[in-house]
Design an enzyme around this catalytic site. Structure first.
Site, PDB file in Angstrom:
ATOM      1  N   ASP A 124       0.830  -1.163   0.380  1.00  0.00           N
ATOM      2  CA  ASP A 124       0.171   0.063  -0.259  1.00  0.00           C
ATOM      3  C   ASP A 124       0.359   0.864  -0.168  1.00  0.00           C
ATOM      4  OD1 ASP A 124      -2.561  -0.749  -0.264  1.00  0.00           O
ATOM      5  OD2 ASP A 124      -2.442  -1.622   1.878  1.00  0.00           O
ATOM      6  N   ASP A 181      -7.026  -4.074  -5.172  1.00  0.00           N
ATOM      7  CA  ASP A 181      -6.440  -2.293  -4.644  1.00  0.00           C
ATOM      8  C   ASP A 181      -5.493  -2.035  -5.382  1.00  0.00           C
ATOM      9  OD1 ASP A 181      -8.197  -4.620  -3.455  1.00  0.00           O
ATOM     10  OD2 ASP A 181      -8.201  -3.168  -1.539  1.00  0.00           O
TER      11      ASP A 181
END
Ligand code: GLY
Length: 420
Positions: A124, A181
């Protein structure tokens, strides 16, 4: 903790009250088919500045805001995947308002976030470092302060790439999980190549995006959440969900991440295959029979159809996810600039509807409430029983980003402002 409204909040409230709230607007000078007025966009952004000042008064120096649940503010450490969104929102709102205090607040958070550039335990880093330091570099032009941090971070992210799988590993556990994602972390890599002159980051981004087209998407252009690979030969071990209603469902935020990701990849590469793919994803989302009239999706596009066998049927069929709507609005605004005619109008009209919906009840919080978060009614993960029907820092970030993008459209400015 906040004990009274700060002076700057009262000032901004007064400004906001003075701004006309006309929502529908005759043609703008630069974009004749834009329906939201400059006054409407300014009103929302001025309110967002006021609200982030409320939030700022509650945030401990060593923490990042995450959500507000049952009258309690929830903060995270900088290692949590959402840690870049608050500094990113501060920077966008500094960009809008020119308020130097917002820049200082952002810089204080960048100082505690910097250590994550060495974090090789998460995929991330795009969310964490590019939404924050990337915006800081864009707005200040201070390469001496931010370039090295970004490049060290891009190197950390790249360490999770496996050339056999041809994708970046998302999580620990599973076998070699890659989640949709992860498309959102690729912009960090394309920008790292521009900053460094080294094409390797961009090549990883392109390869990852191509692998995701091949393996994450179904024939109807909906996406699985998780593809689990065998890292030895790149074969697929499983196609699963983690945050959706069931493995074959269309988890809404995942569909939005994918759309945003391919719109961004078309911008970054000029490869028309990504534009075509983004249009197919948009078509799946916008034509879905369960898309509500206000264009704020349910947490899973299949949620309204869940039968009794689903553990989520009794309670969660009708929960909406404002974070999905924010991401969609921002992506559709950019997609509208990549298309023309009826297609463009369809994308921008939907983005406008989302911005109108999010800018009013029940989604928009009254200034001074909601723990200082702008939007209500997002969903983190229903299967994990986590952050259900709450504000979320990333819902606010993409809402503000969408408003700023729309403002640039109204003003005939480049959509993304200056790039690093
Ligand atoms: N990337 C985690 C989420 O969208 O919830």
């Amino acid at each position: 903790m906040m004990t009274a409204f700060p002076k700057r909040f009262l000032f901004l409230l007064a400004v906001a009250a003075g701004v006309a709230s006309a929502c529908q607007h005759p043609a703008s000078q630069t974009n004749s088919d834009l329906q939201l007025s400059p006054e409407f966009i300014d009103e929302q952004l001025t309110g967002a500045v006021a609200q982030i000042n409320v939030l700022a008064d509650s945030v401990p120096a060593d923490r990042m805001p995450r959500t507000f649940q049952g009258d309690t503010s929830v903060f995270s450490n900088t290692g949590w995947w959402t840690s870049g969104f608050y500094p990113g929102s501060l920077l966008y709102l500094y960009e809008y308002s020119g308020d130097a205090e917002l820049l200082e607040l952002a810089k204080a958070k960048l100082a505690i976030l910097e250590k994550e550039k060495l974090n090789k335990g998460t995929h991330d880093l795009g969310f964490m470092l590019y939404c924050s330091f990337g915006n800081a570099l864009r707005l200040t032009g201070d390469t001496a302060a931010y370039k090295e941090i970004l490049l060290i971070g891009a190197e950390s992210l790249s360490s999770r790439y496996n050339p056999v799988v041809k994708a970046i590993r998302s999580w620990e556990g599973w076998t070699y999980p890659v989640i949709i994602d992860n498309m959102m972390n690729l912009e960090f890599l394309t920008q790292a190549s521009k900053l460094s002159g080294d094409p390797k980051y961009r090549e990883i981004a392109v390869t990852h995006a191509n692998t995701t087209i091949k393996n994450h998407y179904r024939p109807d252009y909906s996406s699985y959440h998780v593809i689990d690979y065998n890292p030895a030969d790149g074969s697929i071990v499983g196609k699963k969900t983690a945050q959706g209603a069931f493995d074959e469902s269309a988890w809404s935020r995942g569909q939005a991440w994918g759309l945003y990701g391919y719109v961004m990849m078309y911008r970054e590469t000029g490869d028309g295959a990504y534009l075509d793919f983004a249009k197919h994803i948009a078509s799946f989302i916008l034509n879905h029979p369960n898309m509500p009239d206000d264009r704020v999706p349910y947490w899973d596009f299949d949620a309204p159809d869940l039968d009794e066998a689903s553990p989520y049927a009794a309670e969660y069929k009708t929960y909406r996810d404002a974070s999905t709507a924010s991401i969609l609005a921002s992506a559709l605004i950019e997609l509208s600039t990549q298309t023309s005619g009826d297609e463009r109008r369809g994308y921008i009209t939907t983005a406008e509807k989302i911005l109108q919906s999010l800018s009013s009840a029940p989604y928009k919080a009254e200034i001074g409430t909601n723990g200082g978060f702008i939007l209500k009614h997002s969903v983190g993960s229903i299967p994990h029983g986590s952050e259900i029907d709450v504000p979320l820092t990333y819902a606010d970030y993409y809402y503000v980003e969408a408003l700023i993008r729309y403002k640039r459209l109204l003003e005939g400015q480049p959509l993304l402002g200056r790039t690093p």
